[in-house]
Write a protein that holds these residues in place. Structure first.
Motif, PDB file in Angstrom:
ATOM      1  N   ALA A 176       0.404  -1.199   0.146  1.00 26.08           N
ATOM      2  CA  ALA A 176       0.470   0.119   0.146  1.00 26.08           C
ATOM      3  C   ALA A 176       0.816   1.513  -0.290  1.00 26.08           C
ATOM      4  CB  ALA A 176      -0.890  -0.095   1.625  1.00 26.08           C
ATOM      5  N   THR A 177       1.877   1.143   0.866  1.00 28.87           N
ATOM      6  CA  THR A 177       2.772   2.473   0.518  1.00 28.87           C
ATOM      7  C   THR A 177       3.666   2.162  -0.476  1.00 28.87           C
ATOM      8  OG1 THR A 177       2.974   1.624   3.408  1.00 28.87           O
ATOM      9  CG2 THR A 177       4.284   3.679   1.883  1.00 28.87           C
ATOM     10  N   ALA A 178       3.659   1.557  -1.228  1.00 26.89           N
ATOM     11  CA  ALA A 178       4.311   1.847  -2.478  1.00 26.89           C
ATOM     12  C   ALA A 178       3.924   2.168  -3.150  1.00 26.89           C
ATOM     13  CB  ALA A 178       5.677   0.386  -2.722  1.00 26.89           C
ATOM     14  N   PHE A 179       2.341   1.794  -3.853  1.00 26.19           N
ATOM     15  CA  PHE A 179       1.536   2.214  -4.731  1.00 26.19           C
ATOM     16  C   PHE A 179       1.501   3.805  -4.670  1.00 26.19           C
ATOM     17  CE2 PHE A 179      -3.175   3.017  -5.085  1.00 26.19           C
ATOM     18  CZ  PHE A 179      -2.500   3.039  -6.222  1.00 26.19           C
ATOM     19  N   MET A 180       0.968   3.686  -3.030  1.00 25.51           N
ATOM     20  CA  MET A 180       0.885   5.092  -2.645  1.00 25.51           C
ATOM     21  C   MET A 180       1.955   6.165  -3.499  1.00 25.51           C
ATOM     22  SD  MET A 180      -1.872   4.936   0.328  1.00 25.51           S
ATOM     23  CE  MET A 180      -3.849   3.979   0.211  1.00 25.51           C
ATOM     24  N   GLY A 181       3.431   6.290  -2.504  1.00 26.21           N
ATOM     25  CA  GLY A 181       4.321   6.858  -3.167  1.00 26.21           C
ATOM     26  C   GLY A 181       4.694   6.938  -4.958  1.00 26.21           C
ATOM     27  N   PRO A 201      -7.735  15.579  -4.798  1.00 27.21           N
ATOM     28  CA  PRO A 201      -8.170  15.205  -3.714  1.00 27.21           C
ATOM     29  C   PRO A 201      -7.233  13.811  -3.219  1.00 27.21           C
ATOM     30  CG  PRO A 201     -10.177  16.039  -4.719  1.00 27.21           C
ATOM     31  CD  PRO A 201      -8.883  16.328  -5.003  1.00 27.21           C
ATOM     32  N   THR A 202      -7.172  13.111  -4.693  1.00 29.35           N
ATOM     33  CA  THR A 202      -6.727  11.661  -4.748  1.00 29.35           C
ATOM     34  C   THR A 202      -4.877  12.465  -3.869  1.00 29.35           C
ATOM     35  OG1 THR A 202      -7.909  11.446  -6.384  1.00 29.35           O
ATOM     36  CG2 THR A 202      -6.239  10.044  -5.750  1.00 29.35           C
ATOM     37  N   LEU A 203      -4.276  13.193  -4.960  1.00 25.41           N
ATOM     38  CA  LEU A 203      -2.692  13.107  -4.438  1.00 25.41           C
ATOM     39  C   LEU A 203      -3.035  13.723  -3.110  1.00 25.41           C
ATOM     40  CD1 LEU A 203      -0.920  13.399  -5.704  1.00 25.41           C
ATOM     41  CD2 LEU A 203      -0.426  15.867  -6.161  1.00 25.41           C
ATOM     42  N   ASN A 204      -3.872  14.357  -2.261  1.00 24.69           N
ATOM     43  CA  ASN A 204      -3.369  14.742  -1.113  1.00 24.69           C
ATOM     44  C   ASN A 204      -3.740  13.926  -0.219  1.00 24.69           C
ATOM     45  OD1 ASN A 204      -2.985  17.637  -0.400  1.00 24.69           O
ATOM     46  ND2 ASN A 204      -5.121  18.054  -1.208  1.00 24.69           N
ATOM     47  N   ARG A 205      -5.018  12.496  -0.464  1.00 19.39           N
ATOM     48  CA  ARG A 205      -5.043  10.831   0.678  1.00 19.39           C
ATOM     49  C   ARG A 205      -3.784  10.426   0.613  1.00 19.39           C
ATOM     50  NH1 ARG A 205     -10.070  13.475  -0.296  1.00 19.39           N
ATOM     51  NH2 ARG A 205     -12.085  12.120   0.970  1.00 19.39           N
ATOM     52  N   PHE A 206      -3.372  10.604  -0.775  1.00 19.44           N
ATOM     53  CA  PHE A 206      -2.687   9.126  -0.828  1.00 19.44           C
ATOM     54  C   PHE A 206      -1.067  10.065  -0.375  1.00 19.44           C
ATOM     55  CE2 PHE A 206      -3.571   6.170  -4.786  1.00 19.44           C
ATOM     56  CZ  PHE A 206      -4.659   5.886  -3.825  1.00 19.44           C
ATOM     57  N   PHE A 207      -0.843  11.727  -1.034  1.00 13.51           N
ATOM     58  CA  PHE A 207       0.218  11.566   0.259  1.00 13.51           C
ATOM     59  C   PHE A 207       0.957  11.205   1.921  1.00 13.51           C
ATOM     60  CE2 PHE A 207       1.691  15.451   2.016  1.00 13.51           C
ATOM     61  CZ  PHE A 207       4.070  14.935   1.973  1.00 13.51           C
ATOM     62  N   SER A 208      -0.978  11.690   2.148  1.00 13.68           N
ATOM     63  CA  SER A 208      -1.060  11.824   3.677  1.00 13.68           C
ATOM     64  C   SER A 208      -1.066  10.201   4.136  1.00 13.68           C
ATOM     65  CB  SER A 208      -2.649  12.234   4.333  1.00 13.68           C
ATOM     66  OG  SER A 208      -2.912  14.127   3.202  1.00 13.68           O
ATOM     67  N   LEU A 209      -1.501  10.027   3.509  1.00 16.78           N
ATOM     68  CA  LEU A 209      -1.603   8.002   3.713  1.00 16.78           C
ATOM     69  C   LEU A 209      -0.003   7.047   3.671  1.00 16.78           C
ATOM     70  CD1 LEU A 209      -4.468   6.438   2.255  1.00 16.78           C
ATOM     71  CD2 LEU A 209      -3.701   7.113   5.128  1.00 16.78           C
ATOM     72  N   HIS A 210       1.024   7.797   2.286  1.00 11.00           N
ATOM     73  CA  HIS A 210       2.441   7.110   2.231  1.00 11.00           C
ATOM     74  C   HIS A 210       3.213   7.345   3.636  1.00 11.00           C
ATOM     75  CE1 HIS A 210       5.629   6.235  -0.094  1.00 11.00           C
ATOM     76  NE2 HIS A 210       6.346   7.283  -0.091  1.00 11.00           N
ATOM     77  N   TYR A 211       2.983   9.269   3.867  1.00 15.10           N
ATOM     78  CA  TYR A 211       3.573   9.731   5.104  1.00 15.10           C
ATOM     79  C   TYR A 211       2.977   8.929   5.998  1.00 15.10           C
ATOM     80  CZ  TYR A 211       5.995  12.893   7.645  1.00 15.10           C
ATOM     81  OH  TYR A 211       6.922  13.851   9.025  1.00 15.10           O
ATOM     82  N   LEU A 212       2.387   8.311   6.355  1.00 12.25           N
ATOM     83  CA  LEU A 212       1.437   7.905   8.098  1.00 12.25           C
ATOM     84  C   LEU A 212       1.980   6.409   7.946  1.00 12.25           C
ATOM     85  CD1 LEU A 212       0.061   6.991  10.751  1.00 12.25           C
ATOM     86  CD2 LEU A 212      -1.848   7.097   8.712  1.00 12.25           C
ATOM     87  N   LEU A 213       1.876   5.506   6.479  1.00 14.81           N
ATOM     88  CA  LEU A 213       2.010   3.993   6.300  1.00 14.81           C
ATOM     89  C   LEU A 213       3.735   3.027   7.195  1.00 14.81           C
ATOM     90  CD1 LEU A 213      -0.567   3.084   3.587  1.00 14.81           C
ATOM     91  CD2 LEU A 213      -1.147   2.922   5.822  1.00 14.81           C
TER      92      LEU A 213
END
Length: 432
Positions: free
Chosen positions: A141-146, A189-201
């Motif tokens: 999940a982290t790699a995909f969002m990154g 909004p997609t980019l913001n979501r993915f950036f937040s999750l990529h930082y958190l995961l």
């Protein structure tokens, strides 16, 4: 191996003061210095330490990159180029982070295959294995969002395709997709979501890694023979024996890592990601990063309907099922013998499975047409047959080789270049 009285003795007044209030030095000493490990561990067991170092590297480089990244569709691509050109050592940080993801997956795949080969998932280590699979899922999940963050062509269209998978599910599919996207299409909004999750995961991964290591220290380390530790002669202290071996393996691994960073930093990426995202121009071939290719091949292998399940939903279920099945491995393998060293037939099918996984990765990079589809279908079939048929059946009918009485006996027999002594037991262990 997991129990025993601590042998840590504070040597200074400061250490005594800290140990009486927060025994952190004692924990480090007991876990990474005096901790007993099997004396026959080989270099396949060094990838756990390599993965820990890679996780730290990814978190540190990611935090610094996040300081300079702009998570807006109008700025993201240019901010990445600014990092490369204007930030001090920005090119190095970005290449370390991008190639570090690939090296992370190289190490984790070797780690998983080692676990399957030596039976590291068997009782009492089922929870240890499950925690490892959870780490793997979080990594994916982290790699995909990154991969979406650079906002190049492959980032944009990869996000469009992957999030589109969820629409295959009736009723719940569209709401899930819209929740991920933050709307009806891949946009800001997609980019913001993915950036937040990529930082958190990654911090969630670090937390599960702590549980993983904790579970390892409770149950003890497995070893190439698959035999449990029976006496102190079967073990050696973690330091210096395991640390020296781990350190040497890390040096070799980081030489490979450095080679990619400095000599071929874009080899594992896709050239289309150096083109700004454009929703009006679809790339000729939309492919994920190499570490997702086996699952992508399985997704595209289902070109036929299965009863009421259409091909799209069938492909998505197959892809997710190929990961979900890993959680069941401890109960699918019915053999009482852990290590493939003593299981000749399992060893054969295991190496065929490794070849099958590599083939699926290659097929995932090919166009979904002609003979490639047929090959992907056959490779996907073997993937599931290995877990659902070969593992359960082989454990019931296979006759394993003789097991040594102890780890020490196996080490001494190997050092003499001979076979296990005739007095070795032929009965497999029943404990995990």
């Amino acid at each position: 191996m997991s129990g025993g009285h601590s042998t840590y003795t504070p040597s200074t007044g400061i250490e005594k003061w800290i140990d009486a209030r927060l025994p952190l030095p004692r924990l480090v000493y007991d876990s990474f210095i005096a901790y007993p490990v099997p004396r026959n561990l080989n270099y396949a067991y060094t990838f756990g330490g390599i993965l820990a170092i890679m996780l730290v590297s990814q978190i540190l480089t990611g935090v610094v990159l996040a300081m300079h990244y702009a998570s807006a569709t109008s700025l993201a691509f240019d901010s990445v180029e600014k990092i490369m050109r204007d930030v001090n050592s920005g090119w190095l940080l970005r290449y370390m982070h991008a190639n570090g993801a690939s090296m992370f997956f190289v190490a984790v795949y070797i780690h998983i295959f080692r676990g399957l080969y030596y039976g590291s998932y068997k009782a009492p280590r089922e929870l240890l294995w499950i925690l490892g699979v959870i780490i793997y899922l979080l990594m994916m999940a982290t790699a995909f969002m990154g991969y979406v963050l650079p906002w190049g062509q492959m980032s944009f269209w990869g996000a469009t395709v992957i999030t589109g998978f969820f629409t295959a599910f009736p009723i719940i599919g569209d709401p899930i997709q819209q929740l991920l996207l933050g709307g009806f299409a891949v946009d800001n909004p997609t980019l913001n979501r993915f950036f937040s999750l990529h930082y958190l995961l990654p911090f969630m991964i670090a937390g599960v890694v702590v549980l993983h290591v904790w579970a390892l220290h409770v149950t003890g380390q497995t070893n190439p023979t698959g035999i449990e530790v029976k006496s102190k002669t079967d073990t050696v202290p973690f330091t210096p024996y395991a640390t020296v071996k781990d350190g040497f393996a890390m040096v070799l691994f980081f030489i490979l890592f450095a080679y990619f960073i400095f000599y071929m930093p874009n080899y594992l990426g896709h050239p289309d990601n150096y083109i700004p995202a454009d929703s009006l121009k679809t790339p000729a071939h939309i492919v994920p990063e190499w570490y997702f290719l086996p699952f992508y091949a399985m997704l595209r292998a289902i070109t036929f309907n299965i009863g009421p399940i259409d091909s799209k939903l069938g492909g998505v279920l197959t892809m997710f099922g190929s990961i979900a099945i890993l959680f069941l491995v401890p109960w699918l393998d019915t053999s009482k013998v852990r290590s493939a060293v003593y299981r000749p037939w399992y060893k054969l099918f295991f190496w065929l499975f490794v070849a099958d996984a590599i083939l699926l990765g290659w097929l995932g990079s090919r166009p979904a047409e002609g003979v490639y589809v047929v090959m992907a279908q056959m490779a996907t079939l073997y993937y599931f047959v290995f877990f659902l048929v070969i593992m359960p059946v082989l454990g019931l009918i296979e006759t394993p080789k003789r097991l040594p009485n102890s780890i020490t006996e196996a080490v001494l027999a190997k050092s003499k270049g001979g076979a296990v002594p005739a007095g070795a037991t032929a009965a497999p262990e029943t404990k995990g």
